[in-house]
Design an enzyme around this catalytic site. Structure first.
Site, PDB file in Angstrom:
ATOM      1  N   PRO A   1      62.164  25.310  92.356  1.00 23.19           N
ATOM      2  CA  PRO A   1      60.771  25.760  92.477  1.00 23.19           C
ATOM      3  C   PRO A   1      60.491  26.960  91.571  1.00 23.19           C
ATOM      4  O   PRO A   1      59.337  27.246  91.255  1.00 23.19           O
ATOM      5  CB  PRO A   1      60.627  26.163  93.950  1.00 23.19           C
ATOM      6  CG  PRO A   1      61.911  25.873  94.616  1.00 23.19           C
ATOM      7  CD  PRO A   1      62.908  25.380  93.628  1.00 23.19           C
TER       8      PRO A   1
ATOM      9  N   GLU B   1      70.131  26.717  99.520  1.00 23.96           N
ATOM     10  CA  GLU B   1      69.294  27.730  98.846  1.00 23.96           C
ATOM     11  C   GLU B   1      69.337  27.586  97.326  1.00 23.96           C
ATOM     12  O   GLU B   1      68.737  28.379  96.603  1.00 23.96           O
ATOM     13  CB  GLU B   1      69.721  29.151  99.254  1.00 23.96           C
ATOM     14  CG  GLU B   1      69.411  29.500 100.697  1.00 23.96           C
ATOM     15  CD  GLU B   1      67.957  29.203 101.076  1.00 23.96           C
ATOM     16  OE1 GLU B   1      67.041  29.585 100.325  1.00 23.96           O
ATOM     17  OE2 GLU B   1      67.741  28.555 102.112  1.00 23.96           O
TER      18      GLU B   1
ATOM     19  N   ARG C   1      59.225   6.083  81.274  1.00 22.43           N
ATOM     20  CA  ARG C   1      58.111   5.174  80.938  1.00 22.43           C
ATOM     21  C   ARG C   1      57.537   5.453  79.555  1.00 22.43           C
ATOM     22  O   ARG C   1      56.819   4.632  79.003  1.00 22.43           O
ATOM     23  CB  ARG C   1      57.020   5.220  82.021  1.00 22.43           C
ATOM     24  CG  ARG C   1      56.245   6.493  82.085  1.00 22.43           C
ATOM     25  CD  ARG C   1      55.366   6.541  83.320  1.00 22.43           C
ATOM     26  NE  ARG C   1      54.184   5.683  83.249  1.00 22.43           N
ATOM     27  CZ  ARG C   1      53.079   5.969  82.584  1.00 22.43           C
ATOM     28  NH1 ARG C   1      52.992   7.103  81.899  1.00 22.43           N
ATOM     29  NH2 ARG C   1      52.059   5.151  82.587  1.00 22.43           N
TER      30      ARG C   1
ATOM     31  N   ASP D   1      46.644   7.205  79.550  1.00 21.71           N
ATOM     32  CA  ASP D   1      46.826   7.787  80.877  1.00 21.71           C
ATOM     33  C   ASP D   1      46.233   9.185  80.999  1.00 21.71           C
ATOM     34  O   ASP D   1      45.998   9.847  79.996  1.00 21.71           O
ATOM     35  CB  ASP D   1      48.328   7.938  81.180  1.00 21.71           C
ATOM     36  CG  ASP D   1      48.923   6.649  81.661  1.00 21.71           C
ATOM     37  OD1 ASP D   1      48.178   5.829  82.202  1.00 21.71           O
ATOM     38  OD2 ASP D   1      50.135   6.472  81.481  1.00 21.71           O
TER      39      ASP D   1
HETATM   40  N1  SAM Z   1      65.708  28.969  97.763  1.00 23.71           N
HETATM   41  C1  SAM Z   1      65.009  28.194  96.780  1.00 23.71           C
HETATM   42  C2  SAM Z   1      63.745  28.932  96.358  1.00 23.71           C
HETATM   43  O1  SAM Z   1      63.089  29.498  97.216  1.00 23.71           O
HETATM   44  O2  SAM Z   1      63.385  28.874  95.161  1.00 23.71           O
HETATM   45  C3  SAM Z   1      64.641  26.833  97.317  1.00 23.71           C
HETATM   46  C4  SAM Z   1      65.783  25.921  97.399  1.00 23.71           C
HETATM   47  S1  SAM Z   1      65.306  24.293  97.865  1.00 23.71           S
HETATM   48  C5  SAM Z   1      65.371  24.381  99.596  1.00 23.71           C
HETATM   49  C6  SAM Z   1      66.713  23.322  97.476  1.00 23.71           C
HETATM   50  C7  SAM Z   1      66.648  22.584  96.166  1.00 23.71           C
HETATM   51  O3  SAM Z   1      65.527  21.715  96.154  1.00 23.71           O
HETATM   52  C8  SAM Z   1      66.482  23.410  94.924  1.00 23.71           C
HETATM   53  O4  SAM Z   1      67.721  23.941  94.489  1.00 23.71           O
HETATM   54  C9  SAM Z   1      65.926  22.406  93.934  1.00 23.71           C
HETATM   55  O5  SAM Z   1      66.961  21.614  93.409  1.00 23.71           O
HETATM   56  C10 SAM Z   1      65.074  21.524  94.829  1.00 23.71           C
HETATM   57  N2  SAM Z   1      63.643  21.850  94.785  1.00 23.71           N
HETATM   58  C11 SAM Z   1      62.903  22.332  95.814  1.00 23.71           C
HETATM   59  N3  SAM Z   1      61.625  22.483  95.483  1.00 23.71           N
HETATM   60  C12 SAM Z   1      61.516  22.081  94.200  1.00 23.71           C
HETATM   61  C13 SAM Z   1      60.438  22.012  93.272  1.00 23.71           C
HETATM   62  N4  SAM Z   1      59.209  22.387  93.602  1.00 23.71           N
HETATM   63  N5  SAM Z   1      60.687  21.553  92.034  1.00 23.71           N
HETATM   64  C14 SAM Z   1      61.932  21.185  91.677  1.00 23.71           C
HETATM   65  N6  SAM Z   1      63.002  21.226  92.507  1.00 23.71           N
HETATM   66  C15 SAM Z   1      62.808  21.674  93.747  1.00 23.71           C
END
Ligand code: SAM
Length: 286
Positions: free
Chosen positions: A132, A159, A201, A216
Protein backbone atom coordinates in the site's frame (compact mmCIF):
# COMPACT_ATOMS: atom_id res chain seq x y z
CA UNK A 1 7.92 -16.52 -25.49
CA UNK A 2 7.31 -12.80 -24.95
CA UNK A 3 7.15 -12.69 -21.18
CA UNK A 4 7.98 -14.74 -18.10
CA UNK A 5 6.21 -14.09 -14.79
CA UNK A 6 7.43 -15.55 -11.50
CA UNK A 7 5.36 -15.14 -8.36
CA UNK A 8 6.62 -15.87 -4.85
CA UNK A 9 3.90 -16.38 -2.25
CA UNK A 10 2.97 -18.43 0.79
CA UNK A 11 -0.40 -19.17 -0.85
CA UNK A 12 0.35 -20.51 -4.36
CA UNK A 13 -3.30 -21.55 -4.78
CA UNK A 14 -4.30 -17.86 -4.78
CA UNK A 15 -2.60 -17.51 -8.16
CA UNK A 16 -4.69 -20.25 -9.74
CA UNK A 17 -6.72 -17.70 -11.80
CA UNK A 18 -3.55 -16.98 -13.80
CA UNK A 19 -4.19 -20.28 -15.59
CA UNK A 20 -7.62 -19.27 -16.82
CA UNK A 21 -9.19 -17.27 -19.61
CA UNK A 22 -6.90 -14.97 -21.60
CA UNK A 23 -3.84 -15.57 -19.43
CA UNK A 24 -4.26 -19.34 -19.70
CA UNK A 25 -4.57 -18.97 -23.48
CA UNK A 26 -1.42 -16.82 -23.59
CA UNK A 27 0.41 -19.62 -21.70
CA UNK A 28 -0.88 -22.26 -24.11
CA UNK A 29 0.12 -20.14 -27.10
CA UNK A 30 3.63 -19.76 -25.67
CA UNK A 31 3.33 -15.97 -25.42
CA UNK A 32 3.60 -16.17 -21.64
CA UNK A 33 5.13 -18.51 -19.11
CA UNK A 34 4.34 -18.38 -15.41
CA UNK A 35 6.08 -19.86 -12.38
CA UNK A 36 4.39 -19.81 -8.99
CA UNK A 37 6.72 -20.50 -6.08
CA UNK A 38 5.93 -21.34 -2.48
CA UNK A 39 8.11 -19.12 -0.28
CA UNK A 40 8.12 -21.85 2.37
CA UNK A 41 10.23 -23.97 0.00
CA UNK A 42 13.08 -21.64 1.02
CA UNK A 43 12.21 -21.67 4.73
CA UNK A 44 14.45 -23.90 6.80
CA UNK A 45 13.40 -25.93 9.82
CA UNK A 46 10.47 -28.17 10.61
CA UNK A 47 8.03 -25.29 10.95
CA UNK A 48 9.25 -23.46 7.85
CA UNK A 49 8.52 -20.13 9.52
CA UNK A 50 8.51 -17.16 7.16
CA UNK A 51 7.74 -14.42 9.71
CA UNK A 52 9.07 -13.04 12.96
CA UNK A 53 8.18 -10.30 15.45
CA UNK A 54 9.01 -6.71 14.44
CA UNK A 55 12.05 -4.90 15.80
CA UNK A 56 10.86 -1.91 17.80
CA UNK A 57 7.72 -3.73 18.90
CA UNK A 58 4.20 -3.27 17.61
CA UNK A 59 1.45 -5.57 16.40
CA UNK A 60 1.75 -8.20 13.70
CA UNK A 61 4.68 -10.04 12.20
CA UNK A 62 7.23 -9.20 9.53
CA UNK A 63 8.41 -11.55 6.77
CA UNK A 64 11.95 -12.78 7.30
CA UNK A 65 14.80 -11.56 5.05
CA UNK A 66 16.75 -14.83 5.27
CA UNK A 67 13.84 -16.63 3.58
CA UNK A 68 13.01 -13.99 0.96
CA UNK A 69 16.66 -13.29 0.04
CA UNK A 70 17.54 -16.77 -1.31
CA UNK A 71 14.12 -17.12 -2.98
CA UNK A 72 14.64 -13.93 -5.00
CA UNK A 73 18.30 -14.82 -5.67
CA UNK A 74 17.36 -18.22 -7.13
CA UNK A 75 14.61 -16.80 -9.31
CA UNK A 76 16.87 -14.04 -10.65
CA UNK A 77 19.60 -16.61 -11.35
CA UNK A 78 17.18 -18.91 -13.22
CA UNK A 79 16.07 -15.96 -15.38
CA UNK A 80 13.60 -16.43 -18.25
CA UNK A 81 14.10 -20.24 -18.17
CA UNK A 82 12.47 -20.45 -14.75
CA UNK A 83 13.23 -22.76 -11.87
CA UNK A 84 12.74 -26.44 -12.76
CA UNK A 85 9.45 -28.13 -11.97
CA UNK A 86 7.53 -24.97 -11.16
CA UNK A 87 6.08 -23.93 -14.50
CA UNK A 88 2.44 -23.04 -14.54
CA UNK A 89 1.52 -24.70 -17.80
CA UNK A 90 -2.16 -24.25 -18.27
CA UNK A 91 -2.93 -27.92 -17.75
CA UNK A 92 -0.20 -28.88 -15.27
CA UNK A 93 -0.46 -28.46 -11.47
CA UNK A 94 2.01 -25.78 -10.44
CA UNK A 95 2.79 -26.95 -6.95
CA UNK A 96 5.43 -29.45 -6.06
CA UNK A 97 6.69 -30.60 -2.71
CA UNK A 98 10.41 -30.25 -3.27
CA UNK A 99 11.97 -27.45 -1.29
CA UNK A 100 14.27 -25.11 -3.15
CA UNK A 101 16.88 -25.11 -0.40
CA UNK A 102 17.04 -28.91 -0.76
CA UNK A 103 17.18 -28.71 -4.55
CA UNK A 104 19.84 -26.07 -4.59
CA UNK A 105 21.68 -27.06 -1.42
CA UNK A 106 21.22 -23.70 0.28
CA UNK A 107 21.88 -23.39 3.98
CA UNK A 108 19.64 -21.31 6.28
CA UNK A 109 21.85 -18.25 6.43
CA UNK A 110 23.33 -18.60 2.97
CA UNK A 111 23.17 -15.62 0.71
CA UNK A 112 23.67 -15.34 -3.00
CA UNK A 113 24.63 -11.70 -2.63
CA UNK A 114 27.08 -10.97 -5.40
CA UNK A 115 26.98 -14.53 -6.74
CA UNK A 116 25.23 -13.46 -9.92
CA UNK A 117 28.05 -11.05 -10.71
CA UNK A 118 27.84 -7.60 -12.21
CA UNK A 119 24.67 -7.34 -14.29
CA UNK A 120 23.86 -4.63 -16.78
CA UNK A 121 20.95 -2.61 -15.31
CA UNK A 122 18.72 -3.17 -18.36
CA UNK A 123 19.36 -6.95 -18.23
CA UNK A 124 18.04 -7.19 -14.69
CA UNK A 125 14.54 -8.62 -14.34
CA UNK A 126 11.83 -6.35 -12.95
CA UNK A 127 10.83 -7.08 -9.35
CA UNK A 128 7.38 -5.79 -8.43
CA UNK A 129 6.68 -5.63 -4.70
CA UNK A 130 2.99 -4.91 -4.04
CA UNK A 131 2.52 -2.67 -1.01
CA UNK A 132 0.00 0.00 0.00
CA UNK A 133 3.03 2.28 0.39
CA UNK A 134 4.04 1.86 -3.28
CA UNK A 135 3.55 4.10 -6.31
CA UNK A 136 -0.06 3.93 -7.53
CA UNK A 137 -0.55 1.41 -10.35
CA UNK A 138 -1.85 3.00 -13.56
CA UNK A 139 -2.65 2.01 -17.13
CA UNK A 140 0.54 3.82 -18.14
CA UNK A 141 2.57 1.54 -15.85
CA UNK A 142 0.74 -1.49 -17.29
CA UNK A 143 1.83 -0.31 -20.77
CA UNK A 144 5.40 0.12 -19.60
CA UNK A 145 5.51 -3.31 -17.88
CA UNK A 146 3.98 -5.02 -20.95
CA UNK A 147 7.37 -4.53 -22.73
CA UNK A 148 9.28 -6.40 -19.99
CA UNK A 149 10.73 -9.87 -20.61
CA UNK A 150 10.87 -11.12 -17.03
CA UNK A 151 8.76 -9.86 -14.13
CA UNK A 152 9.01 -11.29 -10.62
CA UNK A 153 6.36 -10.56 -7.99
CA UNK A 154 7.01 -10.76 -4.23
CA UNK A 155 3.75 -11.22 -2.31
CA UNK A 156 3.86 -9.87 1.21
CA UNK A 157 1.64 -11.05 4.08
CA UNK A 158 1.28 -9.99 7.71
CA UNK A 159 2.81 -6.50 8.18
CA UNK A 160 4.86 -6.93 5.02
CA UNK A 161 8.41 -7.92 4.07
CA UNK A 162 11.57 -6.80 5.92
CA UNK A 163 12.62 -3.65 4.02
CA UNK A 164 16.18 -4.94 3.58
CA UNK A 165 14.86 -7.58 1.17
CA UNK A 166 13.66 -4.83 -1.16
CA UNK A 167 16.87 -2.81 -0.71
CA UNK A 168 19.11 -5.84 -1.32
CA UNK A 169 17.07 -7.06 -4.30
CA UNK A 170 18.15 -3.92 -6.17
CA UNK A 171 21.50 -5.72 -6.72
CA UNK A 172 19.80 -8.25 -8.97
CA UNK A 173 16.56 -6.58 -10.02
CA UNK A 174 15.08 -3.29 -11.11
CA UNK A 175 12.68 -2.89 -8.16
CA UNK A 176 9.28 -1.18 -8.16
CA UNK A 177 7.09 -1.00 -5.06
CA UNK A 178 3.54 -0.72 -6.39
CA UNK A 179 0.14 -0.07 -4.78
CA UNK A 180 -3.13 -1.04 -6.46
CA UNK A 181 -5.13 1.50 -4.46
CA UNK A 182 -5.59 3.39 -1.23
CA UNK A 183 -6.83 0.50 0.87
CA UNK A 184 -5.17 -2.39 2.67
CA UNK A 185 -5.46 -6.00 1.48
CA UNK A 186 -4.52 -9.05 3.55
CA UNK A 187 -1.75 -10.06 1.15
CA UNK A 188 -0.08 -9.20 -2.14
CA UNK A 189 -1.57 -12.10 -4.18
CA UNK A 190 -4.70 -10.28 -5.30
CA UNK A 191 -2.60 -7.24 -6.21
CA UNK A 192 -0.43 -9.51 -8.37
CA UNK A 193 -3.50 -10.86 -10.18
CA UNK A 194 -4.64 -7.29 -10.85
CA UNK A 195 -1.25 -6.16 -12.15
CA UNK A 196 -0.59 -9.35 -14.16
CA UNK A 197 -3.99 -9.17 -15.86
CA UNK A 198 -3.62 -5.50 -16.74
CA UNK A 199 -0.11 -6.09 -18.14
CA UNK A 200 -0.58 -9.37 -20.02
CA UNK A 201 -3.63 -8.21 -21.99
CA UNK A 202 -1.41 -5.50 -23.51
CA UNK A 203 1.17 -7.96 -24.91
CA UNK A 204 0.69 -8.10 -28.70
CA UNK A 205 -1.29 -11.19 -29.71
CA UNK A 206 -3.01 -11.73 -26.35
CA UNK A 207 -6.20 -9.87 -27.21
CA UNK A 208 -7.84 -10.90 -30.47
CA UNK A 209 -8.49 -7.32 -31.51
CA UNK A 210 -5.70 -4.82 -30.85
CA UNK A 211 -8.19 -1.93 -31.08
CA UNK A 212 -10.04 -3.20 -28.01
CA UNK A 213 -7.29 -2.06 -25.66
CA UNK A 214 -6.41 1.02 -27.69
CA UNK A 215 -9.93 2.30 -27.05
CA UNK A 216 -10.16 1.26 -23.39
CA UNK A 217 -10.55 3.63 -20.48
CA UNK A 218 -7.32 5.51 -19.67
CA UNK A 219 -5.62 4.71 -23.00
CA UNK A 220 -6.36 8.22 -24.27
CA UNK A 221 -6.58 9.65 -20.74
CA UNK A 222 -10.39 9.41 -20.66
CA UNK A 223 -12.88 6.93 -19.21
CA UNK A 224 -14.65 4.90 -21.86
CA UNK A 225 -18.30 5.80 -22.46
CA UNK A 226 -21.24 3.36 -22.30
CA UNK A 227 -21.46 0.24 -24.54
CA UNK A 228 -24.57 -1.49 -25.92
CA UNK A 229 -25.42 -4.75 -27.66
CA UNK A 230 -28.59 -6.42 -28.99
CA UNK A 231 -31.56 -6.18 -28.57
CA UNK A 232 -32.19 -2.62 -29.72
CA UNK A 233 -34.94 -2.18 -27.11
CA UNK A 234 -34.68 -3.95 -23.75
CA UNK A 235 -37.18 -3.40 -20.93
CA UNK A 236 -38.31 -0.28 -22.72
CA UNK A 237 -34.76 1.13 -22.84
CA UNK A 238 -33.47 2.01 -26.32
CA UNK A 239 -29.94 1.95 -27.66
CA UNK A 240 -28.87 5.52 -28.66
CA UNK A 241 -30.04 6.14 -32.22
CA UNK A 242 -26.63 7.26 -33.50
CA UNK A 243 -25.15 3.79 -32.91
CA UNK A 244 -27.60 2.35 -35.44
CA UNK A 245 -26.84 5.00 -38.08
CA UNK A 246 -23.94 3.17 -39.75
CA UNK A 247 -22.14 6.54 -39.96
CA UNK A 248 -18.68 5.80 -38.47
CA UNK A 249 -17.61 9.42 -38.18
CA UNK A 250 -20.78 10.26 -36.24
CA UNK A 251 -20.39 7.19 -34.03
CA UNK A 252 -16.75 8.09 -33.28
CA UNK A 253 -17.71 11.66 -32.39
CA UNK A 254 -20.58 10.43 -30.18
CA UNK A 255 -18.23 8.01 -28.37
CA UNK A 256 -15.68 10.75 -27.81
CA UNK A 257 -18.39 13.06 -26.42
CA UNK A 258 -19.68 10.34 -24.09
CA UNK A 259 -16.15 9.63 -22.88
CA UNK A 260 -15.58 13.34 -22.22
CA UNK A 261 -18.87 13.74 -20.34
CA UNK A 262 -18.40 10.61 -18.25
CA UNK A 263 -14.84 11.62 -17.35
CA UNK A 264 -15.97 15.13 -16.40
CA UNK A 265 -18.70 13.69 -14.14
CA UNK A 266 -16.79 10.83 -12.52
CA UNK A 267 -13.08 11.67 -12.74
CA UNK A 268 -12.63 15.38 -13.48
CA UNK A 269 -9.00 15.07 -12.31
CA UNK A 270 -8.21 13.02 -15.44
CA UNK A 271 -9.24 15.86 -17.77
CA UNK A 272 -6.36 18.00 -16.52
CA UNK A 273 -3.85 15.90 -18.47
CA UNK A 274 -5.85 15.39 -21.69
CA UNK A 275 -5.23 17.48 -24.82
CA UNK A 276 -8.72 18.81 -25.58
CA UNK A 277 -9.69 20.14 -29.02
CA UNK A 278 -12.10 23.07 -29.42
CA UNK A 279 -14.75 20.51 -30.40
CA UNK A 280 -14.08 18.57 -27.16
CA UNK A 281 -14.50 21.74 -25.10
CA UNK A 282 -17.76 22.45 -26.89
CA UNK A 283 -19.01 18.94 -26.04
CA UNK A 284 -18.10 19.45 -22.39
CA UNK A 285 -20.02 22.73 -22.23
CA UNK A 286 -23.31 21.10 -23.33
N1 SAM B 1 1.55 -2.89 7.20
C1 SAM B 1 1.34 -2.62 5.81
C2 SAM B 1 1.04 -1.14 5.62
O1 SAM B 1 0.32 -0.58 6.43
O2 SAM B 1 1.49 -0.56 4.60
C3 SAM B 1 0.19 -3.44 5.26
C4 SAM B 1 0.53 -4.85 5.06
S1 SAM B 1 -0.77 -5.74 4.27
C5 SAM B 1 -1.72 -6.26 5.62
C6 SAM B 1 0.01 -7.22 3.75
C7 SAM B 1 0.44 -7.26 2.31
O3 SAM B 1 -0.69 -7.06 1.47
C8 SAM B 1 1.42 -6.22 1.86
O4 SAM B 1 2.75 -6.58 2.20
C9 SAM B 1 1.21 -6.19 0.36
O5 SAM B 1 1.89 -7.26 -0.25
C10 SAM B 1 -0.28 -6.47 0.25
N2 SAM B 1 -1.09 -5.26 0.04
C11 SAM B 1 -2.00 -4.75 0.91
N3 SAM B 1 -2.61 -3.68 0.42
C12 SAM B 1 -2.09 -3.47 -0.81
C13 SAM B 1 -2.29 -2.49 -1.82
N4 SAM B 1 -3.17 -1.51 -1.67
N5 SAM B 1 -1.58 -2.58 -2.96
C14 SAM B 1 -0.67 -3.57 -3.12
N6 SAM B 1 -0.43 -4.53 -2.20
C15 SAM B 1 -1.11 -4.48 -1.06
Amino acid sequence: MNMRLDVVTIFPEYLEPLRHALLGKAIERNILSVGVHNLRDWAPGVHQAVDDSPYGGGPGMVMKPQVWGPALDDIAAAGMDGLGGQSLDSAVPHLDNVRHDQKLGLAEESSYAGAVGAVDESDKPLLIVPTPAGEPFTQQMAQEFSHEGHIVFACGRYEGIDQRVVDDAANRYRVREVSIGDYVLIGGEVAVLVIAEAVVRLIPGVLGNRKSHEEDSFSDGLLEGPSYTKPRIWRGLEVPEVLLSGNHALVDRWRRDQALKRTAERRPDLLETVNLTDRDREALEH
